[in-house]
Design an enzyme around this catalytic site. Structure first.
Site, PDB file in Angstrom:
ATOM      1  N   ASP A  33      -9.368  18.771  -3.842  1.00 49.48           N
ATOM      2  CA  ASP A  33      -8.438  18.609  -4.966  1.00 49.48           C
ATOM      3  C   ASP A  33      -7.390  17.538  -4.690  1.00 49.48           C
ATOM      4  O   ASP A  33      -7.007  17.308  -3.551  1.00 49.48           O
ATOM      5  CB  ASP A  33      -7.752  19.968  -5.238  1.00 49.48           C
ATOM      6  CG  ASP A  33      -7.099  19.994  -6.602  1.00 49.48           C
ATOM      7  OD1 ASP A  33      -7.553  19.252  -7.504  1.00 49.48           O
ATOM      8  OD2 ASP A  33      -6.130  20.759  -6.779  1.00 49.48           O
ATOM      9  N   ASN A  81     -13.601  21.931 -15.680  1.00 49.33           N
ATOM     10  CA  ASN A  81     -13.416  20.471 -15.707  1.00 49.33           C
ATOM     11  C   ASN A  81     -14.068  19.806 -16.926  1.00 49.33           C
ATOM     12  O   ASN A  81     -13.781  18.640 -17.218  1.00 49.33           O
ATOM     13  CB  ASN A  81     -13.942  19.813 -14.422  1.00 49.33           C
ATOM     14  CG  ASN A  81     -13.134  20.171 -13.192  1.00 49.33           C
ATOM     15  OD1 ASN A  81     -13.648  20.226 -12.084  1.00 49.33           O
ATOM     16  ND2 ASN A  81     -11.845  20.411 -13.381  1.00 49.33           N
TER      17      ASN A  81
HETATM   18  C1  IPE Z   1     -10.708  22.524  -8.563  1.00 47.62           C
HETATM   19  O1  IPE Z   1      -9.835  21.538  -8.920  1.00 47.62           O
HETATM   20  C2  IPE Z   1     -12.107  22.135  -8.930  1.00 47.62           C
HETATM   21  C3  IPE Z   1     -12.679  21.051  -8.143  1.00 47.62           C
HETATM   22  C4  IPE Z   1     -12.194  20.583  -7.041  1.00 47.62           C
HETATM   23  C5  IPE Z   1     -13.911  20.516  -8.661  1.00 47.62           C
HETATM   24  P1  IPE Z   1      -9.090  21.563 -10.333  1.00 47.62           P
HETATM   25  O2  IPE Z   1      -8.072  20.495 -10.315  1.00 47.62           O
HETATM   26  O3  IPE Z   1     -10.073  21.516 -11.431  1.00 47.62           O
HETATM   27  O4  IPE Z   1      -8.440  23.009 -10.291  1.00 47.62           O
HETATM   28  P2  IPE Z   1      -7.202  23.617 -11.041  1.00 47.62           P
HETATM   29  O5  IPE Z   1      -7.478  23.471 -12.496  1.00 47.62           O
HETATM   30  O6  IPE Z   1      -6.018  22.828 -10.599  1.00 47.62           O
HETATM   31  O7  IPE Z   1      -7.141  25.035 -10.582  1.00 47.62           O
HETATM   32  C1  IPE Z   2     -10.280  16.912  -7.776  1.00 48.02           C
HETATM   33  O1  IPE Z   2      -9.155  16.140  -8.074  1.00 48.02           O
HETATM   34  C2  IPE Z   2     -11.548  16.330  -8.334  1.00 48.02           C
HETATM   35  C3  IPE Z   2     -12.119  17.076  -9.459  1.00 48.02           C
HETATM   36  C4  IPE Z   2     -11.650  18.160  -9.971  1.00 48.02           C
HETATM   37  C5  IPE Z   2     -13.323  16.544 -10.041  1.00 48.02           C
HETATM   38  P1  IPE Z   2      -8.444  16.249  -9.473  1.00 48.02           P
HETATM   39  O2  IPE Z   2      -9.146  15.337 -10.448  1.00 48.02           O
HETATM   40  O3  IPE Z   2      -8.317  17.657  -9.897  1.00 48.02           O
HETATM   41  O4  IPE Z   2      -7.031  15.620  -9.180  1.00 48.02           O
HETATM   42  P2  IPE Z   2      -5.621  16.318  -9.379  1.00 48.02           P
HETATM   43  O5  IPE Z   2      -5.695  17.674  -8.754  1.00 48.02           O
HETATM   44  O6  IPE Z   2      -5.372  16.376 -10.843  1.00 48.02           O
HETATM   45  O7  IPE Z   2      -4.670  15.418  -8.660  1.00 48.02           O
HETATM   46 MG    MG Z   3      -6.967  19.183  -9.455  1.00 48.17          MG
END
Ligand code: IPE
Ligand code: IPE
Ligand code: MG
Length: 314
Positions: A33, A81
């Site tokens: 993340d 997502n």
């Molecule tokens: C968790 O990250 C999912 C992945 C790393 C694919 P998110 O950014 O989607 O999670 P939340 O929404 O902050 O919990």
């Molecule tokens: C994790 O990083 C990757 C995916 C969930 C695909 P994020 O895209 O959630 O990035 P942040 O957490 O918003 O910084």
């Molecule tokens: Mg994230």
């Protein structure tokens, strides 16, 4: 290299040495993340954060398999997502597809005999990504050296719903009896369809948030899974952070073993002095470790505890 750089390198070498003395987790799962926050921290476009994040994933594969991890499960895209903007999803799907294609030709895949499996509802994905994922799965399907599980279009609750449906269907077709449903049957009906992934030993989440975001609820909650939450955004996750996570698992595992042995000694001491051989024999039924390790734990216990010292008969 800067002075701080030299210090970090030294620390990394030291950590790598330290973790060699203890068992490494067999199955590591990672919530990668913080890609977009990394991008905004450096005033870069979002896609650049994802691109750098994908580079980290590639490095983590090396770090994990090189120290003896057998299964690595990475959270690449959750069912939640899908709520993201189309442009970002399009870019992410392309990027993940490119990585699957690269895996197929990468010499490391074949040297390690790495099997690739996808966990999730792939029907929700665009056809190009589905076919890249399928190709990586097919090309590696006879490998059993190490396993890379990619959670894609994955949701933990959905996985349980799908498992319930799969079992209901089997009952209707007469392939399964209600009385035969137990933990093992449920595990066997989780993703992927050709054999579920084992329980997780260590879960890592980067980016500073301490939540599991619908990731592997069955595989992490029912067992003694260690969790390591850390602040770096995924693109800046370093080998040092990874090794620290492994050390956290090892420390926790050692504490767990020590507590088990201590409880056994206490229980046996109810009948008077405790024979070392009895402690070893009973302990090994609960914790699957060699005899010498139980003896080392006993030494540790008696060195720090006079009562323990006086209870054990060598
Ligand atoms: C968790 O990250 C999912 C992945 C790393 C694919 P998110 O950014 O989607 O999670 P939340 O929404 O902050 O919990
Ligand atoms: C994790 O990083 C990757 C995916 C969930 C695909 P994020 O895209 O959630 O990035 P942040 O957490 O918003 O910084
Ligand atoms: Mg994230």
């Amino acid at each position: 290299m800067s002075f701080a750089g030299i210090l970090y390198k030294g620390y990394e070498v030291l950590l790598a040495k330290e973790i060699k003395d203890y068992p490494v987790p067999s199955h590591v799962a990672i919530i990668m993340d913080g890609n977009r926050r990394f991008a905004s921290k450096y005033r870069l476009a979002r896609y650049y954060g994802h691109l750098k994040g994908a580079d980290t994933t590639e490095k983590v594969l090396d770090w994990s398999f090189d120290i003896g991890v057998k299964q690595l499960t990475v959270y690449a895209f959750s069912t939640e997502n899908f709520e993201r903007f189309d442009q970002e999803k399009k870019y992410l799907f392309e990027l993940i597809g490119i990585k699957f294609d690269k895996i197929c030709t990468d010499a490391r895949t074949h040297r390690r005999r790495m099997r690739v499996r996808v966990l999730g509802n792939t029907d929700l994905l665009p056809p190009a990504l589905r076919s890249s994922a399928k190709h990586a799965e097919d090309i590696t399907k006879n490998y059993d050296g190490v396993y890379l599980n990619v959670a894609l279009a994955y949701g933990g609750r959905q996985e349980l719903v799908d498992a319930a449906r799969a079992m209901a269907l089997k009952i209707r077709n007469g392939e399964l009896h209600i009385d035969d449903i137990n933990e093992e049957t449920i595990s066997n009906n989780l993703y992927p369809s050709d054999g579920s992934i084992p329980y997780v030993d260590l879960i890592i989440r980067t980016g500073g948030d301490e939540r599991l975001s619908n990731f592997l609820p069955w595989q992490t909650n029912g067992n003694e899974c260690a969790a390591y939450f850390c602040a770096p955004f995924w693109p800046e996750f370093r080998r040092i952070d990874f090794l620290r996570a492994i050390r956290t698992y090892q420390t926790r595992e050692h504490e767990r073993q020590k507590n088990t042995v201590m409880r056994i000694v206490k229980l046996l001491s109810y009948y008077g002095k405790v024979e070392v051989e009895d402690v070893i024999c009973i302990s090994r039924r609960f914790i699957k470790i060699p005899k010498d390790d139980v003896i080392n734990i006993l030494h540790e216990l008696i060195n720090h505890n006079v009562v323990m010292h006086n209870t054990i008969k060598w």
